[in-house]
Design a protein around this motif. Structure first.
Motif, PDB file in Angstrom:
ATOM      1  N   LYS A   1      10.114   6.022 -17.518  1.00  0.00           N
ATOM      2  CA  LYS A   1       8.937   6.596 -16.854  1.00  0.00           C
ATOM      3  C   LYS A   1       8.905   8.118 -16.980  1.00  0.00           C
ATOM      4  O   LYS A   1       7.830   8.726 -17.030  1.00  0.00           O
ATOM      5  CB  LYS A   1       8.983   6.183 -15.365  1.00  0.00           C
TER       6      LYS A   1
ATOM      7  N   ASN B   1       6.763   9.291 -19.936  1.00  0.00           N
ATOM      8  CA  ASN B   1       5.300   9.254 -19.889  1.00  0.00           C
ATOM      9  C   ASN B   1       4.905   8.688 -18.538  1.00  0.00           C
ATOM     10  O   ASN B   1       5.037   7.496 -18.286  1.00  0.00           O
ATOM     11  CB  ASN B   1       4.743   8.384 -21.035  1.00  0.00           C
ATOM     12  N   SER B   2       4.408   9.542 -17.677  1.00  0.00           N
ATOM     13  CA  SER B   2       4.190   9.145 -16.282  1.00  0.00           C
ATOM     14  C   SER B   2       2.992   8.203 -16.129  1.00  0.00           C
ATOM     15  O   SER B   2       2.750   7.689 -15.052  1.00  0.00           O
ATOM     16  CB  SER B   2       3.997  10.388 -15.413  1.00  0.00           C
ATOM     17  N   LYS B   3       2.254   7.971 -17.221  1.00  0.00           N
ATOM     18  CA  LYS B   3       1.139   7.015 -17.127  1.00  0.00           C
ATOM     19  C   LYS B   3       1.632   5.568 -17.039  1.00  0.00           C
ATOM     20  O   LYS B   3       0.873   4.656 -16.767  1.00  0.00           O
ATOM     21  CB  LYS B   3       0.200   7.183 -18.323  1.00  0.00           C
ATOM     22  N   PHE B   4       2.923   5.387 -17.324  1.00  0.00           N
ATOM     23  CA  PHE B   4       3.510   4.040 -17.286  1.00  0.00           C
ATOM     24  C   PHE B   4       3.339   3.372 -15.924  1.00  0.00           C
ATOM     25  O   PHE B   4       3.577   3.995 -14.891  1.00  0.00           O
ATOM     26  CB  PHE B   4       5.004   4.129 -17.620  1.00  0.00           C
ATOM     27  N   THR B   5       2.884   2.131 -15.914  1.00  0.00           N
ATOM     28  CA  THR B   5       2.864   1.325 -14.680  1.00  0.00           C
ATOM     29  C   THR B   5       3.462  -0.047 -14.983  1.00  0.00           C
ATOM     30  O   THR B   5       3.503  -0.474 -16.144  1.00  0.00           O
ATOM     31  CB  THR B   5       1.432   1.092 -14.146  1.00  0.00           C
TER      32      THR B   5
ATOM     33  N   SER C   1       6.443   7.195 -25.403  1.00  0.00           N
ATOM     34  CA  SER C   1       5.288   7.957 -24.944  1.00  0.00           C
ATOM     35  C   SER C   1       4.024   7.483 -25.651  1.00  0.00           C
ATOM     36  O   SER C   1       3.013   7.172 -25.016  1.00  0.00           O
ATOM     37  CB  SER C   1       5.508   9.443 -25.172  1.00  0.00           C
TER      38      SER C   1
ATOM     39  N   VAL D   1       3.031   3.841 -24.619  1.00  0.00           N
ATOM     40  CA  VAL D   1       2.323   3.792 -23.337  1.00  0.00           C
ATOM     41  C   VAL D   1       0.871   4.212 -23.526  1.00  0.00           C
ATOM     42  O   VAL D   1      -0.048   3.566 -23.023  1.00  0.00           O
ATOM     43  CB  VAL D   1       3.025   4.682 -22.287  1.00  0.00           C
ATOM     44  N   ASP D   2       0.672   5.274 -24.305  1.00  0.00           N
ATOM     45  CA  ASP D   2      -0.705   5.735 -24.528  1.00  0.00           C
ATOM     46  C   ASP D   2      -1.552   4.659 -25.216  1.00  0.00           C
ATOM     47  O   ASP D   2      -2.762   4.597 -25.012  1.00  0.00           O
ATOM     48  CB  ASP D   2      -0.701   7.006 -25.385  1.00  0.00           C
TER      49      ASP D   2
ATOM     50  N   CYS E   1      -1.304   1.488 -24.754  1.00  0.00           N
ATOM     51  CA  CYS E   1      -1.431   0.249 -23.966  1.00  0.00           C
ATOM     52  C   CYS E   1      -2.871  -0.025 -23.569  1.00  0.00           C
ATOM     53  O   CYS E   1      -3.602   0.883 -23.172  1.00  0.00           O
ATOM     54  CB  CYS E   1      -0.585   0.344 -22.685  1.00  0.00           C
TER      55      CYS E   1
ATOM     56  N   SER F   1      -3.704  -0.959 -18.085  1.00  0.00           N
ATOM     57  CA  SER F   1      -3.184   0.155 -17.300  1.00  0.00           C
ATOM     58  C   SER F   1      -3.349  -0.083 -15.807  1.00  0.00           C
ATOM     59  O   SER F   1      -2.797   0.638 -15.007  1.00  0.00           O
ATOM     60  CB  SER F   1      -3.878   1.454 -17.710  1.00  0.00           C
ATOM     61  N   THR F   2      -4.112  -1.095 -15.456  1.00  0.00           N
ATOM     62  CA  THR F   2      -4.212  -1.428 -14.042  1.00  0.00           C
ATOM     63  C   THR F   2      -3.467  -2.732 -13.799  1.00  0.00           C
ATOM     64  O   THR F   2      -3.311  -3.525 -14.719  1.00  0.00           O
ATOM     65  CB  THR F   2      -5.693  -1.611 -13.634  1.00  0.00           C
TER      66      THR F   2
END
Lengths: 519, 519
Positions: free
Chosen positions: B426, B429-433, B507, B510-511, B513, B516-517
């Motif tokens: 994480k 890349n902090s966009k990871f969920t 990174s 993740v971008d 993906c 994302s929700t």
């Protein structure tokens, strides 16, 4: 209705999806593995398979009989890392529809015996192995029957099949049988079948959906031993087309077909004739499967190795159009998975050993098929001999000479049936009615058991006893298990004596009957 | 809730009939044969069995391995008219619940391994053979589940079991797993289970009936390799009593139990210790079955010969109270009938050959059981060695040293799992969920396949992916199939490299993906 319409997978799916049971239509499997192509050199950490080095057996040697009851034998063997079908392969998880080597054998066997589907394109039909015909039936009925289904079947039949169908919620409607020795007439009563179908909306079953499947033991029927002639098969197939039902042909006994019995030469056995060959057997002795008439893909054929190899193999196979087979395999995929690899290995090793011994001039597959058919013929020869012994003995009893029973001469299979001649019995006590038959037959059974012979009572194999009362007064005798001719003759003689005793006691037996009005 | 209440058949029937599925409660079989006692000298014309002289094989010789991957072997054989279990008997129609010789072996085996039910009266419990554990599960679920049933199971599990249960109409509710190497903590989360049960009426499943069955792979869980401790088993059993559900314990891997891994001495294998004996294995290495805690007859145990003998045998067995076993056998009676007699004969011949070789001082049954446990220990030794090789390699990768994954150290079985350390990822890349995990794991799979190694993705074994998103980021590696230590080390090293590459690309992965929700 012509045989030329498209038979690709898509059209089969379109045509036959509507036949699926509710459960089959919705059965899913959450597979956690995938079939993505792997590059050479990939190390397998996915499949949960043990390494073959962890199997506790590394080889199997089979002592293969060269003839029934024979002393001589050949050897077959299968080793852990053998060639054609290594033991390691048979002992591993394997294809749910059976090992490819066995499916290939079965296809070749069907072609050689002429039992391939009428839609000859080999891409349109398929085979799958299963764990014996009981299991085949179960898989078929679960896939195609539910509470909205009506099934037709012979009025006397292998009742577990009916129970399996009923467990899905299906309703079962019996069709009359002609219990004659005459080969043109015997078997499923096509006139009754046609009448049922043509008058369905106004007939006794008008509240049931129209039938979706006809279940038939068409050759060497169980219990009656009768065979449906080719002419009648054509008629049935036309009705199946007109009323759009499937034909489930259960054929455990067909390869044990007999040439007609001749009272003048009772021990004649055409399998001993010099000119009896595989070609003659296939062309003249066997009755062609419903499959051979099938142009639409509506016939499902069940075969088993139980009667010609051994029941303990728990090996059978199903032949049908590719869509139907796919759906049955899918059921297996979600339930029992593959049949025993050990049974499959044993079968394979046996037919290969036979091929090496008997047909070294042929390629291994053709030699295996040829040798296997020769084995089956040797088994059929033994059964025809037993049939002769039984009929000769049954025609020699005082009871037969007095006209107390007739024999339903079997065309194939393991069973000889005798019908009690109630017309003759009725003269003894006019209070007799058909409704008493089950009870009286139970009394006959007690007499026979007292005479040290055990048979099966026909009425217990009735789908609807009420509908079959007039015709249920027969007993089934398996000629397969007795040790030898003497025992079989003796058994038939005991049956004759038992029937005579039954006749002598008949008047008081009728008086003692509880049941005097129709059931 | 005491263990002293009556356990006779009648009381079992009263207590457990309510658990039957609708279909099982109404399943009938129209048997046309009867079991009337016959007097000596009776000739059998009833049963449709072939004579053994018509079986094409008259003997089987088995080459029995003396140790895994070993060269040496002993010979076992079984002939048509042999003593203890003649081939003719195995090849004939036989008992639906398995040949008596094998059931006797299984009972003795259970007693020797200590896995007998807590209600020790041997008359109250029984065993039946089946065609592999998939088939056992199918038979169990068809007998006990329908659309009114709710089933609990571990959140990650052998998903075909879930599919089989769902096909009956049952609903399946996942229970959380603790995916820790700590043996006291790992396995089914008893707090979550208790919470689910205590708050059922107000919880997320309040619209479903209360659970009727807990399905658990309690030892060497599939996929995670974790084992439920005895303390936790007691807690689960108490909850089963309080909330009156059955426990279906599926145990394919339990005999492959490992002593704890020591990073300081990674190749230590306690199975090589001089004092490792059958008694020590049974008393200290194996985790006692839920059966041993069972005082009410509510535990059903599934075992299989697939992992310790071979999958192609299609042989498994079920242990439970006599009423439950009777109902499962009845299902088999109406469907598949007996397992392959050939597989049974092969098993019997193998353990007998082992007994003759290894324990001539014991009676044949005890010697067979003792030798068989010794074989299983040899297999477990091999698996523990593989576990050591795999863990050593997995702990040696750069990816591990960087903290990119942790290893769930298995307590038993064929699988080693690694969990991706998302906390570390994480930071890249902090966009990871968590919602991205399945998609990202697919990307990891592509990388691994590119690196020539094939694994199973944990998320595909989730019962409800939505409920398990946070915990589904792991992959399962089977250590069973690879050829040798070098291949296994190499595979682990490729996995390590793959994870490193995954991290390096993370990174941009993740971008890219889609998801994302939360799902």
């Amino acid at each position: 209705m012509s045989g030329t319409r498209a038979m690709d997978y898509g059209s089969l799916e379109t045509r036959f999806s509507g036949f699926l049971s509710e459960r089959a239509a919705t059965r899913t499997l959450q597979q956690f593995w995938d079939m993505k192509p792997q590059r050479p050199g990939t190390i397998e950490l996915a499949a949960g398979m043990p390494n073959a080095g962890l199997f506790p057996v590394s080889g199997l040697d089979v002592k293969v009989s060269l003839e029934p009851f024979g002393e001589e034998s050949a050897r077959g063997s299968v080793s852990l890392r053998g060639d054609e079908l290594p033991l390691a392969r048979s002992l591993q998880y394997s294809e749910t529809n059976g090992l490819p080597q066995l499916r290939k054998f079965v296809r070749q066997f069907l072609l050689r015996t002429g039992n391939q589907p009428g839609y000859v394109d080999g891409e349109c039909w398929d085979v799958t192995l299963a764990n014996g015909s009981n299991d085949s039936m179960f898989k078929f009925f679960e896939t195609f029957c539910d509470s909205s289904s009506t099934l037709l079947c012979e009025e006397f039949t292998f009742t577990p099949a009916v129970s399996i169908a009923r467990a899905t919620g299906a309703q079962v409607v019996p069709v009359k049988l002609c219990l004659e020795s005459d080969r043109a007439a015997q078997g499923l009563d096509t006139d009754h079948l046609e009448h049922l179908l043509r008058t369905w909306q106004t007939g006794p079953y008008k509240n049931l959906p129209r039938p979706k499947i006809l279940y038939t033991v068409a050759t060497g029927q169980n219990p009656t031993g009768v065979t449906i002639s080719v002419t009648k098969r054509r008629k049935i197939y036309e009705l199946a087309q007109e009323f759009d039902f499937l034909i489930l042909e259960d054929d455990p006994y067909g390869y044990l077909s007999f040439t007609p019995f001749a009272a003048s030469d009772p021990m004649h056995n055409s399998y001993y004739d010099d000119d009896m060959t595989v070609d003659k057997y296939v062309g003249k002795v066997l009755t062609p499967s419903f499959l051979t008439l099938d142009t639409d893909g509506r016939v499902i054929r069940l075969e088993t190795f139980s009667k010609v190899f051994a029941p303990g193999m728990r090996l059978s196979f199903i032949v049908a159009n590719k869509f139907i087979i796919d759906k049955i395999v899918w059921f297996a995929e979600c339930t029992s998975r593959a049949p025993s690899g050990v049974s499959q290995a044993l079968f394979h090793a046996t037919v290969e050993a036979m091929a090496h011994k008997s047909h070294p001039e042929l390629d291994l597959l053709s030699g295996s098929v040829e040798s296997w058919i020769e084995w089956i013929m040797a088994v059929a020869k033994n059964y025809q001999h037993r049939r002769n012994v039984a009929l000769k003995a049954l025609y020699s009893t005082a009871a037969y000479r007095e006209g107390l029973y007739t024999v339903i001469e079997p065309s194939a299979g393991m069973f000889v049936n005798i019908k009690i001649n109630w017309l003759k019995f009725k003269t003894v006590n006019s209070k007799f009615t058909s409704a008493m038959i089950p009870e009286l037959i139970d009394m006959l059974d007690d007499i026979l058991m007292g005479n040290l012979v055990k048979v099966i009572l026909g009425y217990k194999m009735a789908v609807s006893l009420e509908d079959s009362l007039d015709r249920c007064g027969f007993v089934r005798m398996a000629i397969s298990y007795v040790a030898n001719d003497e025992e079989l003759s003796e058994a038939c003689s005991r049956v004759g004596k038992g029937v005579m005793q039954f006749y002598n006691d008949f008047s008081k037996l009728v008086d003692s009957c509880q049941q005097s009005t129709p059931l």
